[in-house]
Enzyme design. Structure first.
Site, mmCIF file in Angstrom:
data_model
loop_
_atom_site.group_PDB
_atom_site.id
_atom_site.type_symbol
_atom_site.label_atom_id
_atom_site.label_comp_id
_atom_site.label_asym_id
_atom_site.label_seq_id
_atom_site.Cartn_x
_atom_site.Cartn_y
_atom_site.Cartn_z
ATOM 1 N N TYR A 48 0.583 -1.264 0.072
ATOM 2 C CA TYR A 48 0.016 0.146 -0.017
ATOM 3 C C TYR A 48 0.945 1.186 -0.037
ATOM 4 O O TYR A 48 0.523 2.186 -0.744
ATOM 5 C CB TYR A 48 -0.994 -0.017 1.235
ATOM 6 C CG TYR A 48 -1.860 1.166 1.442
ATOM 7 C CD1 TYR A 48 -3.006 1.420 0.891
ATOM 8 C CD2 TYR A 48 -1.265 2.261 2.210
ATOM 9 C CE1 TYR A 48 -3.718 2.533 0.885
ATOM 10 C CE2 TYR A 48 -1.856 3.541 2.564
ATOM 11 C CZ TYR A 48 -3.231 3.575 1.882
ATOM 12 O OH TYR A 48 -4.061 4.562 1.952
ATOM 13 N N LYS A 58 1.397 4.524 -2.607
ATOM 14 C CA LYS A 58 1.047 6.061 -2.708
ATOM 15 C C LYS A 58 2.325 6.633 -2.646
ATOM 16 O O LYS A 58 2.102 8.008 -3.171
ATOM 17 C CB LYS A 58 0.884 5.954 -0.819
ATOM 18 C CG LYS A 58 -0.716 5.392 -0.459
ATOM 19 C CD LYS A 58 -1.828 6.107 -1.455
ATOM 20 C CE LYS A 58 -3.206 5.706 -1.105
ATOM 21 N NZ LYS A 58 -4.191 6.277 -2.077
#
Ligand code: NAP
Length: 250
Positions: free
Chosen positions: A153, A157
């Protein structure tokens, strides 16, 4: 005709708050989410209309290039233009690096990184023709300082942050700006992955200078700023909206 914003992942959480914040600021809304969220998306559409703005449902899976181009076409045809794009749709799974499956890695990159690229690419010709536009990408403080158990994740980002910087460089004097907002820990369905019990909530409150968990409206405020004339001279930047979990330059 009023200005129009397209918000992805708008059926709940941060996306819903962004859509309602923009509606309160006078924007009509093209509301995207994935098909399975259609009933919640209808509720957000009704809330936008109650504020007095127009809304249009443009469901699409942001991983799907054909669907994304259809969504952008529908938004332009239905509401006349897209002045602001907010790439908000995202997913989060947790696993330590030894345990992340290939499918988990691919899924999170497909939504969080490729989705931002596809929707941006689909909107750009329209914004370039109009020599005007605002693109706001929802990244995360995890893309700046990481977070154990969420390497895949956090990597997506970090990709969104770098994509936004290069986007701003390539946009040069197009009249379009591109910026990122980096939420901290925000109380949403996704946020509950990190806030599952009272002990986790208290741990995050203690780690936050302002001693509270963020709410979706905290993020909406920053996005509304980047969508407004007040941010006209800001591009290629990222704004941490985290109550002081991380600090610029440190
Ligand atoms: P959320 O409550 O899970 O909402 C995300 C929405 O995006 C959901 O409705 C989700 O639908 C939708 N979505 C997922 N995959 C999609 C796809 N392929 N196409 C279109 N829509 C899709 O999450 P949130 O907390 O509001 O997060 C919004 C953004 O903020 C995300 O980019 C997230 O990474 C970022 N963020 C959140 C936090 C936090 O603590 N909450 C912190 C930092 C950054 P389904 O649920 O059906 O998949």
């Amino acid at each position: 005709m009023g200005k129009v914003a397209l918000v992805t992942g708008a059926s709940r959480g941060i996306g819903r708050s962004i859509a309602l914040g923009l509606a309160r600021d006078g924007f009509d809304l093209a509301l995207n989410d994935i098909d399975r969220q259609i009933s919640d998306l209808h509720e957000v559409a009704a809330e936008v209309q109650a504020i007095g703005r127009r809304s249009l449902l443009v469901t699409a899976d942001v991983r799907d290039k054909t669907a994304v181009h259809g969504m952008v076409g529908q938004a332009i045809e239905g509401l006349g233009q897209v002045d602001v794009l907010v790439n908000n749709a995202g997913i989060l799974t947790s696993a330590r690096i030894e345990d992340i499956t290939e499918a988990q890695w691919d899924d999170v990159f497909a939504v969080n990184a490729k989705g931002v690229f596809l929707v941006t690419q689909a909107v750009l010709p329209h914004m370039r023709r109009r020599r005007s536009g605002r693109i706001v990408n929802i990244a995360s403080i995890g893309g700046k300082r990481g977070g154990p158990g969420q390497a895949h994740y956090c990597a997506t980002k970090a990709a969104v942050l770098e994509f936004t910087r290069v986007l701003a460089m390539e946009l040069e004097d197009s009249g379009i700006t591109a910026n990122s907002v980096c939420p901290g820990i925000i109380m949403t369905e996704m946020g509950k992955v990190n806030l599952g019990d009272q002990a986790s909530i208290e741990k995050w409150e203690a780690a936050t200078a302002l001693r509270r968990i963020g709410q979706p409206d905290d993020i909406a405020g920053a996005v509304c700023f980047f969508a407004s004339d007040a941010s006209a001279f800001i591009t290629g930047q990222s704004l941490n909206v985290c109550g002081g979990v991380i600090f610029d330059g440190g």
